[in-house]
Design a protein around this motif. Sequence first.
Motif, mmCIF file in Angstrom:
data_model
loop_
_atom_site.group_PDB
_atom_site.id
_atom_site.type_symbol
_atom_site.label_atom_id
_atom_site.label_comp_id
_atom_site.label_asym_id
_atom_site.label_seq_id
_atom_site.Cartn_x
_atom_site.Cartn_y
_atom_site.Cartn_z
ATOM 1 N N PRO A 23 -53.441 27.600 -17.500
ATOM 2 C CA PRO A 23 -52.983 26.413 -16.763
ATOM 3 C C PRO A 23 -51.684 25.820 -17.282
ATOM 4 N N ASP A 24 -51.260 26.233 -18.471
ATOM 5 C CA ASP A 24 -50.031 25.682 -19.052
ATOM 6 C C ASP A 24 -48.999 26.760 -19.370
ATOM 7 N N GLY A 25 -49.224 27.991 -18.868
ATOM 8 C CA GLY A 25 -48.368 29.107 -19.253
ATOM 9 C C GLY A 25 -47.165 29.291 -18.356
ATOM 10 N N ASP A 26 -46.529 30.448 -18.549
ATOM 11 C CA ASP A 26 -45.309 30.768 -17.794
ATOM 12 C C ASP A 26 -45.566 30.796 -16.297
ATOM 13 N N ILE A 27 -46.706 31.332 -15.897
ATOM 14 C CA ILE A 27 -47.002 31.440 -14.466
ATOM 15 C C ILE A 27 -47.077 30.065 -13.813
ATOM 16 N N MET A 28 -47.663 29.086 -14.495
ATOM 17 C CA MET A 28 -47.749 27.744 -13.931
ATOM 18 C C MET A 28 -46.352 27.153 -13.725
ATOM 19 N N LYS A 29 -45.470 27.315 -14.715
ATOM 20 C CA LYS A 29 -44.105 26.800 -14.581
ATOM 21 C C LYS A 29 -43.377 27.500 -13.440
ATOM 22 N N TYR A 30 -43.570 28.794 -13.345
ATOM 23 C CA TYR A 30 -42.944 29.577 -12.276
ATOM 24 C C TYR A 30 -43.467 29.145 -10.912
ATOM 25 N N ARG A 31 -44.788 29.061 -10.774
ATOM 26 C CA ARG A 31 -45.348 28.673 -9.478
ATOM 27 C C ARG A 31 -44.926 27.268 -9.082
ATOM 28 N N ARG A 32 -44.816 26.377 -10.058
ATOM 29 C CA ARG A 32 -44.371 25.022 -9.741
ATOM 30 C C ARG A 32 -42.955 25.053 -9.165
ATOM 31 N N SER A 33 -42.104 25.932 -9.686
ATOM 32 C CA SER A 33 -40.730 26.021 -9.181
ATOM 33 C C SER A 33 -40.667 26.559 -7.758
ATOM 34 N N THR A 34 -41.689 27.342 -7.365
ATOM 35 C CA THR A 34 -41.710 27.920 -6.020
ATOM 36 C C THR A 34 -42.366 27.008 -4.993
ATOM 37 N N GLY A 35 -42.983 25.912 -5.464
ATOM 38 C CA GLY A 35 -43.704 25.024 -4.565
ATOM 39 C C GLY A 35 -45.148 25.413 -4.356
ATOM 40 N N TRP A 36 -45.641 26.386 -5.108
ATOM 41 C CA TRP A 36 -47.024 26.851 -4.955
ATOM 42 C C TRP A 36 -48.032 25.959 -5.680
#
Length: 400
Positions: A177-190
């Motif tokens: 929940p706090d990793g790279d994927i979360m930061k990436y998805r937040r940037s995409t609007g997901w």
Amino acid sequence: MNSRRIMAAFPPGKDELVTLANWRQHPFNEWAFRNVRELLPTANIARSREPAALSFAPRFLDDASFANPRGEAITVAAALRSSHTDGIVVLHRGQVVSEWYAHGMTPDTLHLIFSVSKSVAGTLGGILADHGKLDPDAPVVSYIPEMEGSVYGSGCTVRHLLDMSVGIRFEEDYLDPDGDIMKYRRSTGWEAPDPSVPPTNLRDYLRTLRPNGNPHGHTFHYVSTNTDVLGWVYERACGISYAKILSQYLWQPMGAEHDACITVDSRGAARVAGGISATLRDLARFGEMMRNHGVSNGRQVVPNWWIDDIRHGGNAEAWSRGDLTQVFPNGNYRSKWYTIERGETPFAAVGIHGQWIYIDPASEMVIARVSSQPLPMDLDFDHMWLRGYRAIAARLCGKA
């Protein structure tokens, strides 16, 4: 919870409402993966005015048997119902021999295909290269100078993006929940906005990514952002949006029957790595085109040499050093496509939550399957369905 109640009332109750906070969780994903346009902004991928015709020659495959994760015999029919499959289309020698839908799917329903989108992007790269628009060996910064200073700067080529061999510091852990994927998805609007985190967008986020110390080309390292950078390269090479490139060079020429769509961020940047939604029949058409060496709807859409390179190229040593050997121990990866077993013919496009295009040229078979599996990665289901695909091929070829 009864999945049939989700988003069924007008308006839906609080516990039955699909939001950005729960849309990838089961059972909410059964509805969400079919209705991405109601959750996220999207760009349209226009269909062909002359769809490639599909012919039908039904075969009874329901009782084809293979091993489930516990090693017990299971039939195709039972596997479909127990693995959260939303739909499957099986082609043999170009004809639809089996088609099945569940959870609200129909032949006209779009379904999110997650990282099967990457294989679409990898295929598109060969078309652009054949048109003289793209040099796969060129540095990324020759197309996107803004990437200088990021991991995609010095020494990183388009080929490294295509083959997932960028030496990048990024962990593709879908459950962190706090990793790279979360930061990436937040940037995409997901993801729903987090008030404690400054807002960002995909292209700005991509420029912040840094190296992990490995030389580019050395190790297969599966990172979704590589494919989003690849889409940005295509946009710079062609001077139009990714959705328009995909429609003009691939979706329309191959004879897609339906519009597809792709999610975009707050500034219109496409989620090239995983944002496409398409109908199952059009995914089957795409797979059949790949089986037929790039020919679809009476024309050469993808260059033959690019298909050959996908099937026989790649760096087996880089794969063996990589992070997906537990999925395909003797596999390979080239231009966003997986070789299942080196020395054998099947190759595949794979997305999380159970999205597949499985192509077996030796058996003249293509299978497109979409799902709403609860876990992003479920190796038990993946390996079960690999056995299932082989069992279906054996049945179609008269070997079982």
